[in-house]
Design an enzyme around this catalytic site. Structure first.
Site, PDB file in Angstrom:
ATOM      1  N   ASP A  88       0.810  -1.225   0.000  1.00  0.00           N
ATOM      2  CA  ASP A  88       0.000   0.000   0.000  1.00  0.00           C
ATOM      3  C   ASP A  88       0.838   1.267   0.000  1.00  0.00           C
ATOM      4  OD1 ASP A  88      -2.710  -1.192   0.184  1.00  0.00           O
ATOM      5  OD2 ASP A  88      -1.811  -2.093   1.957  1.00  0.00           O
ATOM      6  N   HIS A 113      -7.264  -3.329  -1.128  1.00  0.00           N
ATOM      7  CA  HIS A 113      -7.396  -2.550   0.115  1.00  0.00           C
ATOM      8  C   HIS A 113      -7.740  -1.123  -0.327  1.00  0.00           C
ATOM      9  CE1 HIS A 113      -6.886  -1.034   4.072  1.00  0.00           C
ATOM     10  NE2 HIS A 113      -5.610  -0.727   4.028  1.00  0.00           N
ATOM     11  N   GLY A 139      -2.637 -13.818   2.007  1.00  0.00           N
ATOM     12  CA  GLY A 139      -2.402 -14.220   0.618  1.00  0.00           C
ATOM     13  C   GLY A 139      -2.443 -15.720   0.403  1.00  0.00           C
ATOM     14  N   GLU A 200      -6.877  -2.829  13.594  1.00  0.00           N
ATOM     15  CA  GLU A 200      -5.449  -2.855  13.940  1.00  0.00           C
ATOM     16  C   GLU A 200      -5.137  -1.931  15.115  1.00  0.00           C
ATOM     17  OE1 GLU A 200      -4.244  -3.495   9.270  1.00  0.00           O
ATOM     18  OE2 GLU A 200      -3.883  -1.559  10.191  1.00  0.00           O
ATOM     19  N   GLU A 231       1.162 -20.613  29.819  1.00  0.00           N
ATOM     20  CA  GLU A 231      -0.230 -20.485  30.257  1.00  0.00           C
ATOM     21  C   GLU A 231      -0.990 -19.486  29.377  1.00  0.00           C
ATOM     22  OE1 GLU A 231      -1.280 -22.513  32.565  1.00  0.00           O
ATOM     23  OE2 GLU A 231      -3.333 -21.755  32.470  1.00  0.00           O
TER      24      GLU A 231
HETATM   25  P1  NDP Z   1       3.352  -7.964  -0.953  1.00  0.00           P
HETATM   26  O1  NDP Z   1       4.248  -7.180  -0.076  1.00  0.00           O
HETATM   27  O2  NDP Z   1       3.342  -9.428  -0.814  1.00  0.00           O
HETATM   28  O3  NDP Z   1       3.578  -7.679  -2.491  1.00  0.00           O
HETATM   29  C1  NDP Z   1       4.668  -7.208  -2.902  1.00  0.00           C
HETATM   30  C2  NDP Z   1       4.631  -7.150  -4.412  1.00  0.00           C
HETATM   31  O4  NDP Z   1       4.931  -5.835  -4.757  1.00  0.00           O
HETATM   32  C3  NDP Z   1       5.680  -8.070  -4.917  1.00  0.00           C
HETATM   33  O5  NDP Z   1       5.320  -8.582  -6.151  1.00  0.00           O
HETATM   34  C4  NDP Z   1       6.847  -7.115  -5.029  1.00  0.00           C
HETATM   35  O6  NDP Z   1       7.706  -7.609  -6.007  1.00  0.00           O
HETATM   36  C5  NDP Z   1       6.180  -5.822  -5.468  1.00  0.00           C
HETATM   37  N1  NDP Z   1       6.990  -4.660  -5.077  1.00  0.00           N
HETATM   38  C6  NDP Z   1       7.505  -4.382  -3.859  1.00  0.00           C
HETATM   39  N2  NDP Z   1       8.204  -3.246  -3.893  1.00  0.00           N
HETATM   40  C7  NDP Z   1       8.128  -2.797  -5.163  1.00  0.00           C
HETATM   41  C8  NDP Z   1       8.646  -1.643  -5.817  1.00  0.00           C
HETATM   42  N3  NDP Z   1       9.365  -0.742  -5.160  1.00  0.00           N
HETATM   43  N4  NDP Z   1       8.372  -1.497  -7.122  1.00  0.00           N
HETATM   44  C9  NDP Z   1       7.630  -2.413  -7.781  1.00  0.00           C
HETATM   45  N5  NDP Z   1       7.102  -3.496  -7.208  1.00  0.00           N
HETATM   46  C10 NDP Z   1       7.340  -3.692  -5.922  1.00  0.00           C
HETATM   47  O7  NDP Z   1       1.907  -7.299  -0.838  1.00  0.00           O
HETATM   48  P2  NDP Z   1       0.577  -7.991  -0.391  1.00  0.00           P
HETATM   49  O8  NDP Z   1       0.228  -9.047  -1.371  1.00  0.00           O
HETATM   50  O9  NDP Z   1       0.661  -8.329   1.050  1.00  0.00           O
HETATM   51  O10 NDP Z   1      -0.435  -6.779  -0.509  1.00  0.00           O
HETATM   52  C11 NDP Z   1      -0.962  -6.388  -1.770  1.00  0.00           C
HETATM   53  C12 NDP Z   1      -2.290  -5.704  -1.533  1.00  0.00           C
HETATM   54  O11 NDP Z   1      -3.192  -6.655  -0.965  1.00  0.00           O
HETATM   55  C13 NDP Z   1      -2.231  -4.532  -0.559  1.00  0.00           C
HETATM   56  O12 NDP Z   1      -3.116  -3.545  -1.007  1.00  0.00           O
HETATM   57  C14 NDP Z   1      -2.728  -5.127   0.745  1.00  0.00           C
HETATM   58  O13 NDP Z   1      -3.309  -4.194   1.628  1.00  0.00           O
HETATM   59  C15 NDP Z   1      -3.783  -6.091   0.203  1.00  0.00           C
HETATM   60  N6  NDP Z   1      -4.128  -7.167   1.115  1.00  0.00           N
HETATM   61  C16 NDP Z   1      -3.134  -7.920   1.670  1.00  0.00           C
HETATM   62  C17 NDP Z   1      -3.456  -8.959   2.514  1.00  0.00           C
HETATM   63  C18 NDP Z   1      -2.373  -9.841   3.086  1.00  0.00           C
HETATM   64  O14 NDP Z   1      -2.698 -10.717   3.856  1.00  0.00           O
HETATM   65  N7  NDP Z   1      -1.112  -9.686   2.734  1.00  0.00           N
HETATM   66  C19 NDP Z   1      -4.868  -9.252   2.879  1.00  0.00           C
HETATM   67  C20 NDP Z   1      -5.821  -8.450   2.158  1.00  0.00           C
HETATM   68  C21 NDP Z   1      -5.453  -7.430   1.334  1.00  0.00           C
HETATM   69  P3  NDP Z   1       9.238  -7.138  -6.108  1.00  0.00           P
HETATM   70  O15 NDP Z   1       9.710  -6.786  -4.749  1.00  0.00           O
HETATM   71  O16 NDP Z   1       9.824  -8.332  -6.695  1.00  0.00           O
HETATM   72  O17 NDP Z   1       9.133  -6.007  -7.043  1.00  0.00           O
END
Ligand code: NDP
Length: 369
Positions: A88, A113, A139, A200, A231
């Protein structure tokens, strides 16, 4: 009361019609926790899915899972539907650099989100549909709960309906991703965001404080720390109780306890009846702060990010953090260091500590840098 709806609108798999989206190419931008699971579910539903990610191990994983992979910019250019499944705090900048320019008329933008839309950090053009499909599931669970047939709940909603078909597209996509497998609950982006942040901030910290303080008390009174932590947490009893709450509700699960526990729980609860209103006042303050957008303004400040780094780092070094680490190690639990990825504050950041000193004073006990 006319026009007043009691309860949420719920949608189930029967409400989603996949034929509405079968011609569309879907780009999953971000192949992380949510990205991978959602991409696999959408593909299993028979849809055309491509993946946008930086060229690194996440992208390699998408490739080895059999997806065509691209940079985020290319993927959002090629796709009709773009799922933004990036962290996010990075969405705004990645959206501006890589996605915004590719948003042609009638494309569909999907968020998991509501935060960036709810607080106006991302303001997409008005000729596209903007949808929310927010799994109430981590996820990995988004995939597993579909494979094992358990299903999961989602919060779903339409923020912008440029095509006039946003709702049917929302329901079809929600079904394909597994989001209607238990039910899709219709909410606004704002409601989803506030529910998420408030749980949260309003519940999480209060429940941790209520658990940590009596643990300290018992240890001060001379009870062995291993016994106390077992416990309270490490026996897994709490997990069992939560499972029972899921099965039959907070109140009904009391009936599963032994008679003495039931009596103790029901009578001693009354002793908290005054203090609980004080806690509720704090929670109301937290809720107002989120609803007014003040929390988002606070969080978006550069100085907040630095403050957060200090606090996060220190929380593992004093008080409950080290106690838990020690006890877990003694009892043979695996070592996990979730804070390891937070880099130590840089000299430049330490130099602004003076500006934060008053706020950091609230977190007494943190050692000096
Ligand atoms: P992650 O942190 O798992 O996803 C990261 C992704 O973003 C990876 O593919 C990463 O790949 C990429 N990324 C990270 N940094 C960069 C960057 N600087 N530039 C380009 N790409 C980037 O995220 P989530 O899956 O946890 O969350 C995704 C969405 O889902 C959010 O909006 C979250 O609020 C929502 N969500 C998440 C839940 C959860 O349980 N995690 C539950 C419900 C909703 P790489 O680093 O290789 O580029």
């Amino acid at each position: 009361m006319e026009g007043f709806e009691v309860g949420a609108r719920l949608y189930y798999e029967k409400d989603g019609d996949l034929s509405k989206i079968k011609e569309k190419t879907i780009a999953i931008c971000g192949y992380g926790n949510q990205g991978r699971s959602q991409a696999l579910n959408l593909r299993d539903a028979g849809l055309t899915v491509i993946v946008g990610n930086r060229p690194d191990e996440y992208r390699a994983r998408a490739k080895s899972d059999g997806f065509q992979t691209y940079d985020i910019s290319e993927a959002s250019q090629l796709a009709d539907v773009i799922f933004i499944l990036l962290p996010d705090e990075l969405q705004e900048i990645i959206y501006r650099k890589e996605i915004e320019k590719n948003l042609k008329e009638n494309k569909v933008l999907v968020f998991a989100h509501g935060y960036n839309i709810a607080f106006g950090l991302i303001i997409p053009p008005n000729n596209i549909d903007i949808l929310l499909i927010a799994p109430r599931m981590i996820g990995i669970g988004v995939r597993e709960c579909i494979l094992n047939g358990e299903g999961y709940f989602s919060f779903i909603g339409v923020h912008q309906n440029a095509s006039g078909k946003a709702k049917e597209i929302l329901l079809a996509l929600s079904k394909a991703v597994g989001g209607l497998s238990k039910a899709g609950i219709e909410v606004t982006f704002e409601q989803e965001t506030i529910l998420d942040l408030f749980t949260e901030q309003g519940f999480g910290p209060a429940s941790s404080q209520i658990m940590m303080k009596p643990i300290d008390l018992l240890i001060e009174e001379g009870y062995p720390e291993e016994a106390v932590l077992i416990e309270f947490i490490l026996s897994g009893n709490m997990k069992y109780a939560f499972n029972q709450m899921l099965k039959c509700g907070i109140i009904e699960q009391i009936g599963l306890l032994d008679q003495q526990s039931q009596y103790g729980l029901l009578t001693r609860g009354l002793r908290y009846k005054d203090i609980i209103f004080e806690i509720l006042e704090i929670q109301k303050g937290i809720l107002n702060h989120i609803e007014s957008g003040a929390f988002s303004i606070e969080w978006e400040k550069r100085l907040t990010k630095i403050k957060f780094k200090f606090i996060k780092l220190m929380s593992s070094k004093v008080g409950f953090g080290p106690l838990e680490k020690r006890v877990r190690k003694n009892l043979g639990f695996p070592e996990v260091d979730l804070w390891a990825e937070t880099p130590y504050p840089t000299m430049k950041e330490i130099s602004v500590k003076q500006e934060l000193i008053k706020e950091l004073e609230e977190f007494k006990g943190y050692p000096e840098f």
